[in-house]
Design an enzyme around this catalytic site. Structure first.
Site, PDB file in Angstrom:
ATOM      1  N   HIS A   1      -9.842   1.347   0.123  1.00  0.00           N
ATOM      2  CA  HIS A   1      -9.613   2.097   1.364  1.00  0.00           C
ATOM      3  C   HIS A   1     -10.930   2.134   2.137  1.00  0.00           C
ATOM      4  O   HIS A   1     -11.953   2.579   1.608  1.00  0.00           O
ATOM      5  CB  HIS A   1      -9.214   3.542   1.065  1.00  0.00           C
ATOM      6  CG  HIS A   1      -7.793   3.746   0.657  1.00  0.00           C
ATOM      7  ND1 HIS A   1      -7.253   3.206  -0.474  1.00  0.00           N
ATOM      8  CD2 HIS A   1      -6.793   4.458   1.249  1.00  0.00           C
ATOM      9  CE1 HIS A   1      -5.978   3.575  -0.565  1.00  0.00           C
ATOM     10  NE2 HIS A   1      -5.676   4.335   0.466  1.00  0.00           N
TER      11      HIS A   1
ATOM     12  N   HIS B   1       1.060   5.005  -2.276  1.00  0.00           N
ATOM     13  CA  HIS B   1       0.553   5.872  -3.360  1.00  0.00           C
ATOM     14  C   HIS B   1       1.752   6.481  -4.071  1.00  0.00           C
ATOM     15  O   HIS B   1       2.568   7.145  -3.414  1.00  0.00           O
ATOM     16  CB  HIS B   1      -0.338   6.968  -2.787  1.00  0.00           C
ATOM     17  CG  HIS B   1      -1.549   6.435  -2.090  1.00  0.00           C
ATOM     18  ND1 HIS B   1      -2.780   6.345  -2.695  1.00  0.00           N
ATOM     19  CD2 HIS B   1      -1.720   5.918  -0.845  1.00  0.00           C
ATOM     20  CE1 HIS B   1      -3.661   5.824  -1.842  1.00  0.00           C
ATOM     21  NE2 HIS B   1      -3.038   5.551  -0.712  1.00  0.00           N
TER      22      HIS B   1
ATOM     23  N   GLU C   1     -10.783   3.951   7.752  1.00  0.00           N
ATOM     24  CA  GLU C   1      -9.717   4.903   8.099  1.00  0.00           C
ATOM     25  C   GLU C   1     -10.383   6.155   8.699  1.00  0.00           C
ATOM     26  O   GLU C   1     -10.177   6.459   9.870  1.00  0.00           O
ATOM     27  CB  GLU C   1      -8.898   5.260   6.843  1.00  0.00           C
ATOM     28  CG  GLU C   1      -7.744   6.232   7.088  1.00  0.00           C
ATOM     29  CD  GLU C   1      -7.104   6.754   5.788  1.00  0.00           C
ATOM     30  OE1 GLU C   1      -7.751   6.682   4.720  1.00  0.00           O
ATOM     31  OE2 GLU C   1      -5.977   7.259   5.871  1.00  0.00           O
TER      32      GLU C   1
ATOM     33  N   HIS D   1       0.846  -1.205   0.000  1.00  0.00           N
ATOM     34  CA  HIS D   1       0.000   0.000   0.000  1.00  0.00           C
ATOM     35  C   HIS D   1       0.877   1.250   0.000  1.00  0.00           C
ATOM     36  O   HIS D   1       1.322   1.714   1.056  1.00  0.00           O
ATOM     37  CB  HIS D   1      -0.907  -0.047   1.237  1.00  0.00           C
ATOM     38  CG  HIS D   1      -1.953   1.018   1.283  1.00  0.00           C
ATOM     39  ND1 HIS D   1      -3.294   0.741   1.405  1.00  0.00           N
ATOM     40  CD2 HIS D   1      -1.870   2.375   1.239  1.00  0.00           C
ATOM     41  CE1 HIS D   1      -3.989   1.862   1.422  1.00  0.00           C
ATOM     42  NE2 HIS D   1      -3.147   2.874   1.339  1.00  0.00           N
TER      43      HIS D   1
ATOM     44  N   ASP E   1       1.921   4.063   2.998  1.00  0.00           N
ATOM     45  CA  ASP E   1       0.881   4.943   2.451  1.00  0.00           C
ATOM     46  C   ASP E   1       1.484   6.085   1.618  1.00  0.00           C
ATOM     47  O   ASP E   1       1.490   6.017   0.388  1.00  0.00           O
ATOM     48  CB  ASP E   1       0.007   5.484   3.609  1.00  0.00           C
ATOM     49  CG  ASP E   1      -1.435   5.727   3.220  1.00  0.00           C
ATOM     50  OD1 ASP E   1      -1.841   5.359   2.096  1.00  0.00           O
ATOM     51  OD2 ASP E   1      -2.181   6.280   4.052  1.00  0.00           O
ATOM     52  N   ASP E   2       1.956   7.139   2.273  1.00  0.00           N
ATOM     53  CA  ASP E   2       2.522   8.321   1.595  1.00  0.00           C
ATOM     54  C   ASP E   2       3.725   8.776   2.423  1.00  0.00           C
ATOM     55  O   ASP E   2       3.653   9.798   3.138  1.00  0.00           O
ATOM     56  CB  ASP E   2       1.476   9.456   1.560  1.00  0.00           C
ATOM     57  CG  ASP E   2       0.131   8.983   1.011  1.00  0.00           C
ATOM     58  OD1 ASP E   2       0.003   8.871  -0.208  1.00  0.00           O
ATOM     59  OD2 ASP E   2      -0.779   8.710   1.826  1.00  0.00           O
TER      60      ASP E   2
HETATM   61  N1  ADE Z   1      -4.750   8.935  -0.883  1.00  0.00           N
HETATM   62  C1  ADE Z   1      -3.481   8.992  -0.483  1.00  0.00           C
HETATM   63  N2  ADE Z   1      -3.371   8.646   0.811  1.00  0.00           N
HETATM   64  C2  ADE Z   1      -4.610   8.360   1.237  1.00  0.00           C
HETATM   65  C3  ADE Z   1      -5.174   7.951   2.473  1.00  0.00           C
HETATM   66  N3  ADE Z   1      -4.412   7.764   3.558  1.00  0.00           N
HETATM   67  N4  ADE Z   1      -6.499   7.765   2.541  1.00  0.00           N
HETATM   68  C4  ADE Z   1      -7.258   7.961   1.461  1.00  0.00           C
HETATM   69  N5  ADE Z   1      -6.797   8.354   0.285  1.00  0.00           N
HETATM   70  C5  ADE Z   1      -5.483   8.556   0.160  1.00  0.00           C
HETATM   71 ZN    ZN Z   2      -3.737   4.861   1.109  1.00  0.00          ZN
END
Ligand code: ADE
Ligand code: ZN
Length: 321
Positions: A187, A12, A190, A10, A268-269
């Site tokens: 997703h 992005h 969250e 996971h 994630d990011d």
């Molecule tokens: N796009 C990038 N990161 C995300 C996240 N944590 N939740 C939803 N969309 C996303």
């Molecule tokens: Zn994500």
């Protein structure tokens, strides 16, 4: 610091762009990024919706297949340097050619070629639609995914703002992707609770959930996840940075695992959340005592759940022996 080879499910691609990389591209293309960085040069945002806005603003500098090829190389080299041997990246035809299929093919080919040029790490792409852009755009995205499904594009998912619309609004897109043979993930759980996870399972029939951690608010759902072998792509550092949980010690990953849910770990990011894959495992060791045997087990789960061909999966499992 663990030496075990790590598998990330996971990530992005745009969200993994280092700030320096985005600033360099913005200077080349003369794009104004006011409001994207703080005075120390980090991405700046206040909350989840602010995060999504900054993410999309930074992405505006990525304009051509060549830009995405450069980003792919940069991101994979960093992931590899933080212990990853395999990564699944979310890729967005919304950003890559505006969902035009011919344009999207060029972007996908550029990313695949760049990925093949980085030694020591394998990549697969999960095409992701963006929830807050709505179901019509998601359909076009799913068609892009179906048209390019193959050895590189192996999955389909949905990201974006979980607080708007419902999974059932995206059922057509997921049916289209399923018929194309793509692995499915969504997703959920969250920024909304257990009902959101349940709806993703019922209406989108996914085998994996991105995050999914708020399933912990309903133990009957936790037991369903465990019984059905649903895999959670858990991103602990992201959840703490976006304040889903106040601190890692309050995160439910260990409770979910102890109750039999298949958990995996991702970033994630990463630059947005000041993390990397090895740092996630170090923090899990500090908070929950995850030793190398636990890390090996979690990464075995990830290899088993990866959206890849059987030969690649067997090779990953062998590396984990
Ligand atoms: N796009 C990038 N990161 C995300 C996240 N944590 N939740 C939803 N969309 C996303
Ligand atoms: Zn994500």
């Amino acid at each position: 610091m663990t030496q075990i080879p790590l598998i990330e499910l996971h990530l992005h691609l745009e969200g993994a762009a280092p700030p320096d990389f985005i600033r360099r591209l913005a200077a080349e293309k003369k794009v104004d990024l006011t409001g994207v960085f703080d005075e120390r040069g980090s991405y700046v945002y206040k909350d989840f919706e602010g995060f999504l806005k900054v993410y999309e603003a930074a992405t505006a500098v990525l304009q051509t297949p060549e830009d995405y090829a450069r980003l792919t190389s940069e991101v994979l080299e960093r992931s590899r340097d933080h212990g990853a041997i395999y990564t699944e990246a979310f890729l967005s035809p919304d950003f890559c050619g505006g969902r035009d299929i011919a344009a999207w093919r060029d972007y996908a080919a550029a990313m695949q070629e760049a990925a093949q040029g980085v030694d020591g790490i394998e990549m697969r792409g999960i095409i992701t639609c963006i929830r807050h852009l709505g179901p019509d755009k998601a359909r076009e995205t799913a068609i892009c995914a179906a048209e390019t499904a193959g050895d590189f594009i192996t999955g389909f998912g949905i990201a974006g703002n979980e607080t708007v619309l419902e999974p059932q609004d995206f059922a057509w897109a997921f049916d289209c992707a399923r018929e194309a043979g793509l692995g499915l993930t969504a997703h959920a759980g969250e920024f909304r609770g257990a009902d959101s996870v349940r709806a993703a399972l019922d209406d989108l029939r996914v085998s994996r959930i991105g995050h999914g951690v708020r399933a912990i608010e309903d133990l009957a759902l936790v037991d369903r996840l465990a019984e059905d072998g649903i895999v959670l792509e858990v991103c602990p550092g992201s959840n703490v940075a976006l304040r889903v949980y106040a601190k890692l010690g309050a995160h439910p990953i260990e409770k979910l695992r102890e109750r039999g849910v298949k958990v995996t770990v991702s970033t994630d990011d990463p630059p947005f959340f000041h993390t990397d894959l090895m740092a996630e495992y170090d923090a899990l060791d500090a908070a929950f005592g995850w030793d190398d045997e636990m890390i090996r087990q979690v990464n075995r789960t990830a290899a088993e759940a990866a959206f890849c061909d059987d030969a690649t999966r067997a090779a990953l499992l062998k590396r984990l022996e």
